[in-house]
Design a protein around this motif. Structure first.
Motif: not given
Lengths: 378, 306
Positions: A1-2, A4-5, B217, B220-221, B228-232, B264-265
């Motif tokens: 799990m990634f 990014q900001n 998050t 996705y975990t 899996r990618l979370v963009i804040k 994706m990351h």
């Protein structure tokens, strides 16, 4: 799990695009916000515009000198004539989206280079729920409203700022433009308003006051009354320009327009102030005072000594507008005005501005002049 | 960008209005993106994203869900997530039939994210999923939006009409759908995510009152079926379309995820060509006109589209 900001949004963008109504906050709160926004803009232009940095250096002013609201008058301001002679940029040239001009009745035109961010900020103000419009546009949306533009469409407006700005209102509701080439199609515009009043809840007629006056004459001449009631709204901007001899004072203008269009309330008529060098619309409230949002610092200077004048004293109108990213919008304008800080008669706290007249000898007669000089009523 | 109107059909024979937008010339392997606006948003509301994707070579299919606002059959009064999912499947199958390829990418806004996960869990040819303000716990989000936990109430306690984001919704179809399919539950989201091996990303504002970054998050975990990618996003609010300066930053990132082929990351937002200010404005106004004219045509035909 990634994770990014993304980079944070700037304070100016959060104010322009946010849903916070700054008019609900005190004069002091707005002044503090104004200090922060204009100071940030000043620092940006010092760092990004070598001509402006050099100018400020000669004046001996740095960002560190701007510590309090009272210090804002120290920000070095450019006469609008600078934009007639030089290309003044605070972003790389390839970021410029459009070069806008004033009309300039004599001599060279001002050219203002705007990038996407600067234009987006202007557009961001032009939404029906923006505090900029007070409650004038309450209930307006794209499904129940239409705009009749007594000016050219955006594609026909070329680089003329006033026409472009008026055409941007189209993002709020469908718009029909009735200056085509050099012709103002008055009869078609009147017919469209009649039709729209049947089909829509709100109909807005927008244009410079001399064309609104022509529009009213067309209605009267047609002999068939136009029942605007509480559905028709008139939004003017740009002044009378070379038809100055026909100028009506505001009370008379409201009376003529209100009667010709059978408006339920003269408050349905509002005026907006803007000029090509300024990136913000100053919109009139119910008491015909133009409200200055917290990202603009407006004040007046003595025309002889150039010293800043106290609140309410008529003088040369000056602006510092924090929404302009691509050029330093720190301006000595071409108008005589009064600027007041406090609670307006409409009940909203903040800064308001009242135009007195154009500066005598100003060669910059404003963008509405371009429409006036090209339009011939058919 | 050239946009044409197409019709797709759900398995129950209901019409889903679809807009196909494509570059003038596109590569044979141009990414096919199916995009769904969120609840109470029309396909024309996601025009700037479509413009950006098309400008970078993608073929974009957008749709209005059935039982929703927009140009498809039904009224938002009867909204269900299952209706949104069926609409998405119909648009995906239309895209496949039209382009004669199986691989499709999904871009989903807000509540449509749940439908995207449920579709992708059963469709191995979904190549990747990008969400903006993507909801992961529908039950909690709807409770936040409406101010009460209507989905946990007994049926007889439900109000006749529930105002949701400016629209009157009959809560019974949504409540029934939620009970019968568990489609709004967090557990269903985790099950779906575990079954999706394709990359999944979600851009979520840290100040979003309806979608919690931490919740995403965790989801996705827990649902780690693939990348899996979370963009804040350091913004507030759920409707990120309101701030066009922020939108341009998000668009750059979303487009790089949607059209890319690697992890994706590692996607490079700098490689994305951004639409011009005027192009975005023109597209927005042109699509509003197209929407209005299709609405008028539907009324003339006596269609229930609104």
């Amino acid at each position: 799990m990634f994770t990014q900001n993304l980079a944070p949004v700037s304070l100016i963008d959060s104010v322009v695009f946010g849903d916070h109504d700054w008019l609900e906050n005190s004069v002091e709160w707005q002044a503090d916000l104004r200090l922060e926004l204009v100071r940030e803009a000043f620092a940006h232009h010092l760092a990004s515009c070598p001509q402006y940095a050099s100018f400020a250096d000669r004046k001996g002013v740095t960002a560190e000198h701007i510590q309090t609201v009272d210090d804002l008058v120290r920000i070095p301001q450019l006469p609008t004539s600078v934009f007639k002679r030089q290309r003044v940029l605070s972003v790389p040239p390839d970021e410029i989206v459009m070069n806008f001009t004033s009309s300039g009745t004599s001599g060279t035109k001002s050219v203002i280079h705007r990038d996407g961010v600067t234009l987006h900020r202007l557009c961001g103000m032009m939404r029906s729920d923006s505090p900029l419009f007070g409650n004038y546009l309450d209930g307006m949306d794209e499904t129940n409203s239409t705009i009749i533009n007594l000016g050219p469409s955006r594609s026909d407006s070329g680089n003329v700022w006033f026409s472009y700005v008026m055409s941007l209102l189209e993002q709020m509701a469908p718009m029909q433009s009735y200056v085509v080439g050099s012709d103002l199609l008055l009869k078609e515009a009147v017919d469209d308003v009649r039709r729209s009043l049947v089909e829509m809840d709100k109909v807005f007629v927008v244009g410079p006051p001399f064309l609104v006056s022509d529009f009213c004459q067309e209605v009267i001449g047609a002999g068939a009354p136009l029942e605007g009631g509480d559905s028709l709204f008139v939004f003017t901007g740009g002044g009378w320009k070379n038809r100055e001899s026909e100028r009506m004072d505001r009370h008379e203008f409201n009376k003529v327009v209100g009667e010709a269009l059978s408006l339920a309330d003269p408050l349905q008529i509002r005026d907006v102030f803007n000029q090509v060098e300024l990136n913000t619309l100053l919109v009139e409230c119910e008491h015909h005072r133009k409200h200055v949002p917290p990202w603009v610092h407006a004040f007046t200077r003595d025309p002889v000594t150039f010293e800043p004048l106290p609140d309410g004293e008529a003088g040369v109108l000056c602006f510092s507008d924090a929404t302009a990213k691509s050029y330093p919008c720190f301006l000595v304008g071409d108008d005589v005005a009064r600027v007041l800080s406090g609670v307006c008669d409409c009940g909203r706290p903040g800064v308001t501005m009242e135009l007195v007249r154009r500066l005598r000898g100003s060669s910059h007669a404003g963008c509405a002049e371009t429409i006036r000089s090209t339009v011939q009523a058919d | 960008m050239k946009t044409e109107r197409l019709d797709a059909w759900t398995s129950e024979g209901r019409r889903v209005a679809v807009w196909r937008s494509a570059p003038e010339d596109f590569a044979p392997d141009a990414p096919i993106v199916v995009m769904s606006p969120g609840f109470a948003r029309r396909m024309r509301d996601v025009g700037s994203i479509a413009l950006c994707l098309v400008g970078n070579g993608a073929i974009v299919y957008r749709f209005d869900s059935i039982d929703h606002i927009g140009l498809s059959d039904g009224d938002i009064r009867n909204f269900t997530l299952t209706g949104m999912r069926q609409s998405m499947i119909a648009a995906i199958e239309l895209a496949r039939a039209t382009e004669n390829r199986r691989g499709v990418r999904l871009v989903a806004m807000s509540l449509a994210n749940l439908a995207a996960y449920q579709v992708a869990a059963e469709d191995k040819d979904i190549e990747r999923i990008m969400a903006l303000s993507g909801v992961v716990d529908g039950h909690r989000t709807i409770t936040e939006v409406t101010g009460r936990d209507y989905l946990s109430m007994a049926r007889e306690e439900l109000p006749a009409i529930l105002p949701v984001m400016g629209h009157d919704v009959d809560p019974v179809p949504l409540w029934t759908d939620s009970r019968e399919t568990r489609c709004l539950s967090y557990e269903r989201t985790i099950r779906s995510l575990k079954a999706i091996s394709a990359p999944v990303a979600n851009c979520v504002a840290e100040g979003d009152p309806w979608v919690d970054v931490g919740e995403c998050t965790t989801a996705y975990t827990d649902g780690d079926g693939g990348e899996r990618l979370v963009i804040k996003l350091p913004y507030s609010g759920h409707d990120l379309g309101r701030n066009p300066v922020a939108v341009m930053t998000i668009l750059e990132r979303m487009a790089s995820l949607a059209i890319g082929n690697g992890p994706m990351h590692d996607a490079d937002p700098q490689a994305v060509l951004m639409p011009t200010f005027d192009a975005v404005l023109e597209a927005r106004i042109a699509e509003r006109q197209q929407d209005f004219s299709e609405q008028r045509a539907a009324k003339t035909e006596g269609s229930p589209a609104v």
